[in-house]
Each structure stands twice: as C-alpha cells, then as structure tokens.
Enzyme design. Structure first.
Site, PDB file in Angstrom:
ATOM      1  N   SER A 185       0.910  -1.095   0.024  1.00  0.00           N
ATOM      2  CA  SER A 185       0.102  -0.246  -0.153  1.00  0.00           C
ATOM      3  C   SER A 185       1.212   1.068   0.257  1.00  0.00           C
ATOM      4  O   SER A 185       1.934   1.351   0.599  1.00  0.00           O
ATOM      5  CB  SER A 185      -0.585   0.134   0.729  1.00  0.00           C
ATOM      6  OG  SER A 185      -1.800  -1.157   1.249  1.00  0.00           O
ATOM      7  N   HIS A 224      -7.532  -0.477   6.518  1.00  0.00           N
ATOM      8  CA  HIS A 224      -6.809  -1.634   6.444  1.00  0.00           C
ATOM      9  C   HIS A 224      -6.792  -2.088   7.797  1.00  0.00           C
ATOM     10  O   HIS A 224      -6.796  -2.424   8.047  1.00  0.00           O
ATOM     11  CB  HIS A 224      -5.181  -1.732   6.071  1.00  0.00           C
ATOM     12  CG  HIS A 224      -5.591  -1.883   4.024  1.00  0.00           C
ATOM     13  ND1 HIS A 224      -6.523  -2.725   3.879  1.00  0.00           N
ATOM     14  CD2 HIS A 224      -5.240  -0.469   3.276  1.00  0.00           C
ATOM     15  CE1 HIS A 224      -6.193  -2.895   2.355  1.00  0.00           C
ATOM     16  NE2 HIS A 224      -5.582  -1.418   2.460  1.00  0.00           N
TER      17      HIS A 224
END
Lengths: 464, 464, 464, 464
Positions: free
Chosen positions: D314, D402
């Site tokens: 990410s 997340h």
C-alpha cells in the site's frame, strides 16, 4: 480483403497465431521427462499405439493426447517425420480393397450391390482416418489438428507424399466444421477482451490499429459477427464487420474514422460489409464465408426491418498486377480519339503503356472527372466485369468470393482507399458488390455460364 | 438393462418417441399447399435439386429443409420410395472409380501415390454423402436424419437395397456424434421438467413409474449424467443413473424405494451404476456408453475423492432363455452326488431338466443357501463367466457391453430384482460388473484372448 | 383466487412450505454440538454479540448465521423468546431521541433544520434495524428472516409486544423486495422440475392436481410469469398464469382441461389472467401483484402485438358469506312483481331469504335464464359493484386487489366454476376484471372517490 | 492507494464518469419537446405528481422516469433547485410526529409500547423516502440516484439545507447496496472489453497506462475481483487487484512490469492486494472494502489451498504532509548522538528540519542503510504505528481503511514506489498491511483501545 478468397494458404494471420508449441505448453511442463527425443521409429510405434485394437477408444484418445504433447516439443525434422508417417504408413490395405472391389463389380445390378458398396467403402477407409479421429477425444485435440495442418500446408508443394494427409485432414474438417455445427455470434464491445484482441490480430483487410479503432468498429452503428466452433471456444473462425448506413459506402475512410459520430440506426437502410477475415489457415478449403454473409443478412433483417440494401465495400487486390500485364492491350483497344485526348491531358505527344502506368501512380491526386481517371475506371470495370481465370471463375480473388456467392459488381469508387496499401494494390479504387437477395441464385447461374453479373453503371463504364 | 448393448434396433424408446411427423409439424402447417402428394419421380427430382451444383450450399440446405417438410407428411410408401432413391440413385460414378483406381495402381510406390490415393477417395465419395450433409444446414436437419434412420432400421432385413443408405448414415453419425463433440451434463431435479419427462420416457432398464420416482433417482445421494449433442439440444443421447453408497449394491429395491432416506454422501465410497439407457434408435452402431461411463467416473472422482469402488448393478437379460436350452447339459455335468442332494431337496427321486426349470420358477422363494439356489448361481456364473457368442464376445447383451468396456464379472446377487420382469428374465438374479480403473485395458486384452475376466467369488461358483 | 389480496396472513402455501428447520438442516447437521439448548439469557447475549461494535460487519454476519443455525433447532418456546428479545431489547435509545427531537424543534425554519432532521432520524433508528440487517450477510439469511416472519405472524394478535419486530421486518422487506429489484421470469415446461414442483405446491386459486395438469398450464398457448429475488433464487415470490385466447374466458373448465388442444397463438387477441398466487406469507404487506400484472402485460404485448384485451377470470370468494348476511335485505329491495315471479318459478307461495338461499345451493343446475339465476347475478353485481368495506376499499378480497390496480368489473359468468370450491364460495359464479390500459389511473381515481368502476353489462344487472 | 478510505468525496473517477446527461441521452432524444425548461414551481409539481396517492406505484415510477429525463437536460441551476425541493419540501409532517411521539411516551412500559413505536417510526418516515424509492422502479433509476448524489456531494459544505437529501440517499443506498446483495465476480482478460475499459478509467491507485498494462494485471498469476449490483450491471462498484507470489511484495515495479514472466501459480504462497479502487463517488459512506477483501480471501483460499499469507502493498499518501508539520518535533526527539551522525552523513554542522526535509527529497537515491533512510523509516513507523486522528482512528487514510478491517502494520519498504507520485507522497516508501485471518478481530479490538497493531519489525523501528 476478404482473405476467405485468398489462394495463398498462409494468410497474415498465420504469422501471428500462437504455435502448437505455445498452446500445448502446459501439457508439456509436466511431461518433460516422459517425452525424450524420439526417432522416427519411436514416433511410428506411438502412432500405432493410438490405434491399438486392444485398447478402448477412450484409452486411444489418451494416447493421442500423449502424441500431441510430444509434438509440441518436437523439432521441425521430427514433425516432418511425423507427417510422413501419418501420410504413408496408415494407408488402406491394398488387397482388402482389391477383394472388395471385385465383389462390388460382381454385385452390380443385383440386390447385393448396396451391401457390396458398403464393404468397398469400408475397405477403403484408411487407418489414417481412425488415427486422426482419435485426436478429437481430448479437449485440445481439434485445435491440435487444425494447427498441424496450418504448419503442414506450406510444405505440400515441395513434398507430394504429404498430400494424402492433407486431403484426409481437409475431409475431416469439412465434416467437423460443417457450417451447420457452427455458432453465429455477435462480437461487440461487451465481448471478452481476449476475443477482441484476436480480432485485432486476425483482421486481414483493414488493419485494426488500436483498441480505440476496435471500439469504433464495434460501436452502436456497427455489427460484427463471427462463426465459432464448440471445440475451439473463444476462437472466431471467420468474422465480418458491417456498417449500418443510409447509403452504399463510397470510401473506407469515414468508416475507420474514430472521431466520427455514430450513424443514426433508426435511419439506416444499408448494411455495408467492409471487412471479412478468416482466421485459421489450417481450415483451408473448408468454406464458411458464403454461409456467414447469408446468416448475417438474415440476422440483420430481423433486427432492422428497414434495411433494404446489402453490399460490400471491397478492395481490388489484383488490379495493379493485372494492369501491369494488360495496359498495352487495353490502350490498343482504346479508340484513337480518346487516346489523343488522354495524351493532351497528360501533356504528351502520345501515350504508351509505361507512361500511362507511371501517370496512374499519381492518379489518386487527379479529379474523378479527368480522362486518366476515366480510363482507369474503365480498365477496372474490364478487370472485374469481364476477366475470368482458367477455371472459369473471376480472376480477382475477392471478386471470386463475392461473385461466387451470387453477388454482382455494383459500383466502382474513385479514391475510396487512399492508404498506401490501397494505392498500391488498386490505385485507391474500391468496389461495391451488391447482394440482391432475390437474385443470388440467378447471378450464380449467370456466372456459371461464364458471364459476370454487373450493374448498369458498370456496364456503362465497359461500353464507354 | 443397458440397452446400449441391445441388438434389437427398435428399443422400447422408439415406440414412444415423437415421430418425424410430429416434430416437423410446424413446418408443415405452413407448407401444406406447397407439398401436394409426390410420386417417386417428383421425389427424385427434389432430391436432385438439393444437390444442384448451380446453387449455393445455403440454398441447397433450404431445399433439403423443403424435402424434410414433405417427408413429415408423406405416406409410408412415399417414405420407402424416398429411402430407395437415396440408397440407389446417388451412388458413386463407376467409370470415375475405375479410372481413379487404375491411376492409383499405377502410382503405387511412386511419389504420386499419395495424390492418387486422394483422387481415388474422391471418386469414391458417393453423391449420397453430399446429399445427406445438406440436411445438416437447417436447425432440425440432424434430428430429421436420426429419426429417418430409426424408421428405416426395421426394414433393413427385408430389403438389402437400403443397406447403402443405412451405412452412409451410420458413417455420417459416427463423425457428427463423435464423443469428443458431445457435452456431458448432469441431470438433476433442477433440470428442465421437459428433460426429466424424457428421462421418464426413455428409461429402459427399470421403468420410472412417476415423477416422485424420478425425483428419488435425482436425489442428493444420486447422480445422473447424460451426453448431449449441440444440434439436438435438450435430448439426452444416453444417460446413466448412479447411486452413491457405502458398499456394492446387492439389490435394486432399496435404490428404487422412494421412501428411503438419502444415503450420507460424506461416507459414500462406492458409485453404483444401476441403469444406462440409450435413447436414439437412429444412432445404432454409434457407441457412447464406454466413454460415458469413463467420463462419469472421472467426474465423480473429482467431486468425491473418497470413492473407491465403481461397479454396476445389472440385469442378466438372457439367462432364462439360455438356461432353457442348456439346463439338460448343465445337469449332466453336475456331479452325481450333487444331483442326488438336489433331488432330495426337491423331494424327487431324480432331477430332470424340465423339473428343475419348473422348480426354478419358484426359486425366488427359496433361501439363498438352498441347493437349488446354489445350482442356479453356478449356472449363472457359467453363463456370464464362460459363454461367448459366435463373434467371440460375451453372449449376454449386457455382459457384452460392460466386459467390452473392460469391466469384470464381480458378484452374483440372489433375489436382487424380485419384479416380474426380473423374475422372468433371470429368476430375480442380478450381477455386479466391477470397473477396476487400473485394470480396464488388461481385462479387455484378456477378453480379446477369449477369456472372460471374473472375480475370485465367481471363480468359486464356477469351480463348485 | 388471487391470494395476493388475502387478508389472512397464513395462506394455504404456508402449511406446505418447508420450515426453517428443514431449510437450515445441513447447517445443523454439523453444528449439533455447538448449539446446546439456550435459555433466553444466552439468546440475548448471542443477539448482542451479533451487534458487538468491536467486530466487523463480516464477523457480525457470521455470528448472525450462528444464531440462525441455533434457531433452526430451537423449540417453539425458545423461538418465541427470541422474537420477544428482538422486539423489546433492541429499541431506540429514549434519551438520545429526546435530545435529537429538542434540537430538531429548535432548528425548525433555520439553515440547521436539515442537519437536525438527519440527526433525529439516526437517533430513531433502532438497534433492531442493524441487528436484522446483519442477517443479510450470509447466503440463507434473507430467507431465514422471511421464514421467521411467516412463523411470527399468527402470534401477533395474541401478543402486541411483537408488533415492533413485525413492523421492522415489513419495512426491511419493503426495501429489499422493492419490485425494482425483482426479476420477472417466464416459467415454462423447460423450467427446472424443482421450480414447477413449487408451482404445484403454491398454487392457491385452482389446485394443480398433477404434473400433467402443470404441463397443460405451461403449454404453448399459455404463459406463466413469476417474480424472483436474487437472494431467494429458485423461489417464485408470486406468479400468474395466463391463457391466450380469442375471447374473454367465460369459465375455468376449458382452461384446466388437459385434453383440450392448445389454442392457435396466431389468432389470440385476449390474454386472460386466470390465477395469481403469492407464495411467501412472510412477505405480507409487501406488494408485488400490481407490478407483476403490468409488467406481464407489457411483456405479452411485445411478444404478441395482436393482443387487444387483458382481463382476468377470477373467483368471488366472499359472495356466499356476504349473501348469507344480506339476502333478506336484497329480497326486500327486489320489486314485488319480480319477487312474485321468483316465487312462481320456485313453486312457493312467497319467497323468504332462507328459502332463496337454499334454492341457490342448487342454482348451478338452473339455466342461466331462470329468474333465480338472474336474481343471483344481480346480487353478485351488487356485491362486486357497490359494496365497500369500512376502509373504503371493495369488500371482496379479490375485487380489492384488481380494482385497486385500476381494473373494472367487466362481466359475471354463470356456471363458470362448477368445482366444489367454486360452488361453495360463489355458487359457481366467476367474474372477469378488465385491465383497460388507457383507463387504469382513471379507474383508480374513480375508486378513490368511492365509486366502483363497472362495465355497461354489469351496470345493466345493477339497474334491473 | 485504496480510495475506499478517501475522505474527499470526489475521487478522480468522478471526473471521468459519464454524466447523467450522457447516460440518459437516449431517453432525451425522444422527449425533447415534452420537457421544455421548467421553473422551480413546475419542478415541484412534477415531483409531487410522482407521489400522487391516486396513482399506482407503477405509474409513479413512470413519472419518476420522466423527471429523470428532464433532469438529464436541466441546467446546473435547475438541478440545484431540484435538490433543494427534494430536501426541503418532502419533510416529515411535524404535527403527526408530535402526536405519535406523545402516544409513544404514554405507552412506554406498557403492552402498547411496541405498537406505538411502529406508529412513531411511520410518522417519521419522510415523504422524501417514498419519493426516492419511486426512482427504483425504472431500469436506469438506481444509477440516476447514485449519479445525482455524486453531483450533489461537493455542494454540501456550501449549503447545509441539502444535508437531509444527502442523508436520505445514503440511508437508502446502505440498504440497496448492502454487501449481502452484491455479486462478487472475477474480472479477467476474458471479461467484456467494456468492463476492462472501466477498470482502466477507475483505477485510482496505480494508473493503468494501456491495454497491455491492463492485460498484465489480469494475467494468469493475478486475480482481480469486483462487487457488482444487479441494478447497475456491468459497473464494478469497487475492485481489488491481487498478485499471487512466493513472498510478501517489497515494491510495486515488478508487479506493473508488463514484460515480467508470470509467477508460478503452483508455488504461490502469498496473495498481495496491491490496489483497491472504489468507483462510485455517489456511494460515499456505503462501505464495501472490508467485505470485498474478506470474500476475496475466502475465494482465493478455495482456489489455492497453499496460500498462507494475505497482505497488501500500500501507499502512504499522508506521509509527506505529516512530516512537513512534524519533522522538527521528531528531530527534537531524536537522540543527540543519532542527530550528530545524521549531520555527519549529510556533511552539515547540525541538522535542522528544513534541511532534513530537503535532503529527504533526494532520499530515493540513498542506500537503505544510510542514516537518512533509517531516520525516515523510523518517522514513517511513527506515522503509521502511533498516529491517531481526532476520531481515534489512524491518521493515514489508507491505514485507516486496512487497520479498521483488522489488519496490522507489517513492514515498511524502502524505494518501493519510485514513480513521481510515489516519491511525492511518501518519498517512495510503501507499506505492507498484513491480514492475519485469525487475529483480525483481536486487532480491531486493540485498535478500538487506541493501540495500533504493528509487527515486531515495525516495533523495532519505533524503538530505535
């Protein structure tokens, strides 16, 4: 254009098509050790094992898959050996044929004739037929044979011994790929990307330059249809691109212009077939194009009852080559007065064939009304409307296809394809073939009598 | 049972199947006037029109559809004329064959042999082949030909002139219906009612008595699979019913009991094939059963990795008839001591064949341990484990099918089918054929040597 | 008839529908030990766990599935506890509402009103809403809630504490089952047998007696459509049976006659809706019928442009009961002369209500032209064309449904349903409601003014 | 990265999405005359007509479609009027609420509480709810509302009066787009080109540069899944791209390299989620991402039982901005010795925040082992592993998503995204979030206590 009509067995598509090696790659990964290099003797033994009468058809099919796996990794020499073995070692049994033939002759005219005919046929069925049929048993088998033939075809001229294998494959494919067993499917922008990628690769008439180009050809005012076979899923065997317009198209550029607004479907009265490409060189001799066009016409009429005109916009691939050989004779046949006018226009004292041909290279720049243009249109009308090859069929490959389907030569279009390819093959000229649904068979009969059907306009060019 | 193995061309299914007339009904409704009664002469002309070289294949197909429409309304005599014309009027050209054959003989051993073989083949391809292929062009055409052959088959014995047409159809179907082109599909209670209705109609081994019976056979502990052809959508060509159990099934009643709770799938280790029915008499000679069983076995192993045993529970259709002819000889071969014991059990001074056969009619009521039962089991073991027909294949039609596939005779089951049909054909006995996946080809080879593969248990019955 | 309109929450279908217990059976098989009997306290804790703010929605959904698994095995008492807990323990937070309401009042008319309204709404959303929504997360969850409500409904009258849960479910279902989210699908003989089995079970108007009866109703001259929800696959929520005819149907028997030849579709001009059944008692209050009929009409018009008349053939379920109460008054209102003629026909000195009612029981045997029949038709016209319930809507349940959709009372049919059920509820009378597509909203408006729209013919009966 | 977590309502996708105007174009073509410019008064009247109690829901839906057709052609001012009318004119009836509230208070604690709650809820349901629901009745209606909200969102800050409409839409969408009603579908190279074109347009994390780039991301060693809604067919609401690898990915370049050979699926043990994009700004507040990741994990585990590690690769979008504000404080907190070493490495007498930040701009060129790199990694660990926003959730938008799903901060990767965008937002750093399936809820609970879960390695960076 329509490579359907192409006499050259290796179409451009063949160059890009993934090889048998690539397609069976996965099969190989696992069997690497199992298939050490084979000599011809081992190859023969393995082929014979496929036909072993002691094993079931299911097991025979498994063995055929094994051979296909080996083939994918074989060298060109090994493959050639394999073809020769298939062609020469699995021939019919001569003595059995002899006996069956004698029995048949004896039975002629009696009640036994029918049974004797059956036996003679059976005697004649080469083991090769059964050998090849075993390859249909595994999922990739049909494609394997089609690819094998594509690879085999260019070697036929050099090695007549391979003809039997080729003929056997063609016969098998004629039955397997009978158009009755094919699915007609529309291809649109909602079709799988993997399929549209194939369209881009296979398009043989007007190259698809990009995904945006592909999208334009699948836009709402277009239709694209292909034939598919259940055993070669995702693979279009042949496809046609159609534009729905208000009139017969006079040039290819507006159709390929990605910026152009889509035509108004509600007002469309003409369906123009502007590209047909067949994709599998291995299916040479198996004919789909006629059926494709006719089923597409039916489908379109169902969807758009207003459609009245069905025609192509086609290239004239053989024009330049033909003119190269025949310009002098054509010029000879041109009335003196017309020749003089032509010379004046070209600012020459008199016109010779070489000069004329040189001038025609720049013809695309001339107005349609120039004498030079007029002379070229007349020559093209002659080429398409009169010239037959030795087999009694039209000389031009594309004309051969459409006229064979029952179309007629409808209209010649000046400066219709100004691309380098278009200028090179036909000085930028294109032609419309008209599919007049009520006259298809009449036109075919006319052609069978050696007379090419043409429109009044083309007749006019021929007369002038 | 497995009518796959049935030698009688007209299976029960044929009696119920909708006729060509019914199937093409709609076509007829519209064409009533177009097809006034034809004499044989007109029929011939119409058949020739289908093959007219001047028309395209597409048009030829349309004409074939016209013939099919007429045929649907034709009288039995007209149909017979049509068969004869197809069989006798579209034969190969004798002189062309002659010439091609001479050329072939001359080319033998030279580079031209291959090309000459091709030409000979082509000379030999009867126009009949092309005629029949034209029928594939219209949607109902394949089915039309299959139905036509179903109708034709019973007439073959009486009229040998029809053999050529029959053979041509069989050959065509062998290619069209190659198992490689068939779809294996599961049939479940979620399948179309119209399909399950066909199952009910076609089931040839253990009649399906009701929709509840059908539902039971498609329950969660069962599997049913059929082969389908893309051109005969919705029509199972052959189907097999399978029960998933913990052991080899010993009787049919528990399997047909609609009230029984479904078996526990998580514990199933045995897949029992208890019924196979082929449905199209017109496809006689085209074999699907072996491939069906093997593909179903593969599919089941994928879904249920715990399965270890694959076997049938099969009828013994020919037992009674065979015993009628051979009881005396068998009795003769029975050791005297055993015969006497048998007589004692039957309360007779001595046993004769007629008395024994009479007693066996009531055998189902006897305990399995009785001497009479024992003698019958031994006789059945003899019938299935030793008896070969003149062609070297097992005498019993069902045995012929499964043993031909590579199965072996595994176990005889006493009182396994107490239905009137079961009692009548085999005194209630049934047999399991075992499909031992690792030994299928070994068994086939054994059978090819004239030796029927049997289990130790059956061997024991034979020895006793 | 149309149980769409049924006020009794438990339709016949409810009695046959597989229970939650059956449907979640598989889930149970594995979790037997995991779900020992719970007391109400444990149930509450488990419900609270579903909403635990510390866990993700995905985990919350998993916990909801656990509760559903327990519920499937729970006793009636445990289930009732569960309902009460859901209804009473997951209410909105009173003090939060109070605060939000005060803020809202204060913000009225200011720029903050909009935001304050939002906050008030949120304060008011009961935790119960979120609790129930969690059940949508697992595949069987939607069906679980629908079944739960079907079970809950009959207890509402006896226990008002459950009303909140019921209302919450109804509101949730109104959104989930919004007709915009339903799929309209045709049900035919090619539909899954498992679906047709449900049709047989759910049909609430004219019982389907057998599979042959079902096949007749799905024949080529019929259409059957149902609404399906993506989360209840294979389950028709409501379905309608339509016959395509040349005229408005006057009786049900020809439609249910399995032997009758199918009507000629090419000549059909009338679509007759002869049965509508909703199948899920748990969806009470969620309305599908109007949308179903209108979408089916649209679909039919697309397929059959010749259709001009859309009407029902409907039962009159409340006629007998209403007549029982109102015969005397009706008789009173009958002109003396007519009453005397009636008495003569009945061979009585004078007619009293009890006598008339007794005579009507045999009315089906009378000719339509008899005075008795005429009187009954007039009474039925009165019942359907004039009688409104306390809520201003038509009294008859079926009339309420169709008139509410904008139909009108078109025609009364004598001896239209001679089945015991038909005789019992309405002396064999049936009625056609006409859907005149151009006047649906006009009729609805008329009805809203308290005036039932009827045809001229019915008006005539009322006047006489 | 994951714009799922994006707080800015207008994602890049919004800029490219076809407008309502385009989507409803066809509708317009026909209705041009019907919808002359409306003033606000006429708009209000048309909206009220949609809710007219005298018309059926079906007719109401038709009227809603009419409004949508007008809206597609309306000016920005007209649209704004329309929003205001929807927000302010269809509010709940204040006096009805008042009465219902009083009744509710009175019923508290009695048997009537449940019924009173129901009534209060109903009183509170704004006519606006019903108004919006009517738009679900026509095929394009759901999309119309989603697009309308996308257009509305940017105006909310400037005009609080629109908040009620926005809240109502969000609530409606929360139910309609409940993840339970979404379909999870794999997107592959065999998906429709029109869908892949949308992927290219919507990808918000790592731009898809070409069709070849798209093909690489859909290659055999990749998986891509999206959520779809039945009423927005062909439109992925959110999608995730996954690479199947042998280890946790340390950089984005190898994944985007079109020339790289596909990874060996048989050896893959790690599934790396390297891009998640939500596509519909109008669905802001409706959360799909958590469910998408978890369902994809389940699906992948089913297909690849060898997978053991599920993690993301990410971006860290907020790192630079945060560091800009906090570098001085971080430097302050750095031990003097470390600061001096850093100064030496940078060849400066002492390090100040501005100098350090300037140096970091060239950090991508530094070796990972440099002190400067080390300091930056420590700062990033601090940012991701310690920093919480005012709402108690992680400060970084992607971390927020997340970690909120239950992942933990697993590893920081040096020079993992050397693209200009990567360098700009996070000096080329990327982070892996680990989804440890057994600890998701434990991590969520930890986060709820204000403690961000991090790996040992990240803990080490924090400690150093």
């Amino acid at each position: 254009m329509e490579n359907e009509a192409n006499d050259d067995p290796v179409t451009p598509a063949a160059r890009h098509a993934p090889s048998v090696r690539e397609r069976l790659g996965a099969m190989l990964e696992r069997g690497v050790d199992a298939f050490a290099p084979w000599g011809a003797r081992r190859t023969l033994r393995e082929l014979q094992h496929v036909l072993d009468p002691a094993v079931s058809e299911v097991e025979g099919g498994r063995r055929a898959a094994g051979v296909a796996g080996w083939y994918a990794r074989a060298t060109p020499e090994q493959r050639r050996d394999c073809w020769l073995l298939m062609s020469e070692q699995f021939t019919p049994d001569a003595s059995a044929i002899e006996a069956a033939r004698d029995a048949y002759e004896a039975a002629r005219g009696t009640d036994e004739e029918s049974r004797a005919e059956v036996r003679l046929r059976r005697a004649f069925t080469a083991p090769r037929t059964r050998l090849l049929q075993r390859f249909s048993a595994f999922p990739e088998g049909v494609r394997f044979l089609v690819d094998l033939r594509a690879e085999l075809l260019p070697h036929l001229k050099g090695d007549k011994r391979l003809l039997a294998l080729d003929a056997e494959l063609e016969e098998l494919f004629s039955t397997w790929f009978d158009v009755g067993f094919l699915d007609l499917r529309r291809i649109s922008w909602d079709s799988p990307a993997s399929l549209i990628e194939k369209l881009i690769r296979y398009e043989a008439v007007h190259d698809i330059r990009s995904w945006a180009d592909a999208k334009n050809r699948l836009d709402e005012d277009r239709r694209c249809y292909g034939f598919f076979h259940p055993r070669m899923a995702g693979e279009p065997l042949i496809f046609v691109e159609v534009a729905l317009l208000r009139d017969m198209a006079a040039g290819i550029e507006p159709l390929l212009d990605e910026e152009a607004a889509p035509a108004d479907l509600d007002k469309a009265t003409a369906a123009i077939f502007y590209s047909i490409s067949s994709t599998q060189p291995g299916l040479k001799g198996v004919s789909f194009g006629d059926a494709l066009i006719k089923r597409v016409v039916e489908t379109l009429r169902g969807e758009f009852p207003r459609l009245k005109l069905f025609a192509t916009l086609s290239p004239i691939p053989g024009l330049r080559a033909w003119l190269g050989k025949n310009a002098a004779a054509l010029l000879e046949a041109t009335p003196a007065r017309a020749r003089q006018a032509l010379a004046r226009e070209m600012a020459l004292p008199a016109v010779t064939a070489p000069e004329l041909l040189a001038a025609l290279d720049g013809a695309a720049g001339l107005p349609e009304k120039s004498l030079c243009a007029h002379w070229l249109l007349g020559a093209a009308a002659q080429y398409l409307g009169r010239e037959l090859a030795g087999d009694g069929r039209p000389r031009d490959a594309v004309a051969r296809f459409h006229l064979g389907n029952g179309a007629r030569v409808e209209r010649l279009n000046w400066l219709a394809d100004p691309s380098p390819k278009g200028l090179k093959q036909s000085y930028g000229l294109m032609v419309n073939y008209l599919y007049d649904l009520k006259r298809l068979d009449r036109h075919r009969a006319q052609l069978a009598r050696g007379e090419i059907p043409v429109s009044g306009a083309v007749e006019g060019l021929l007369a002038s």
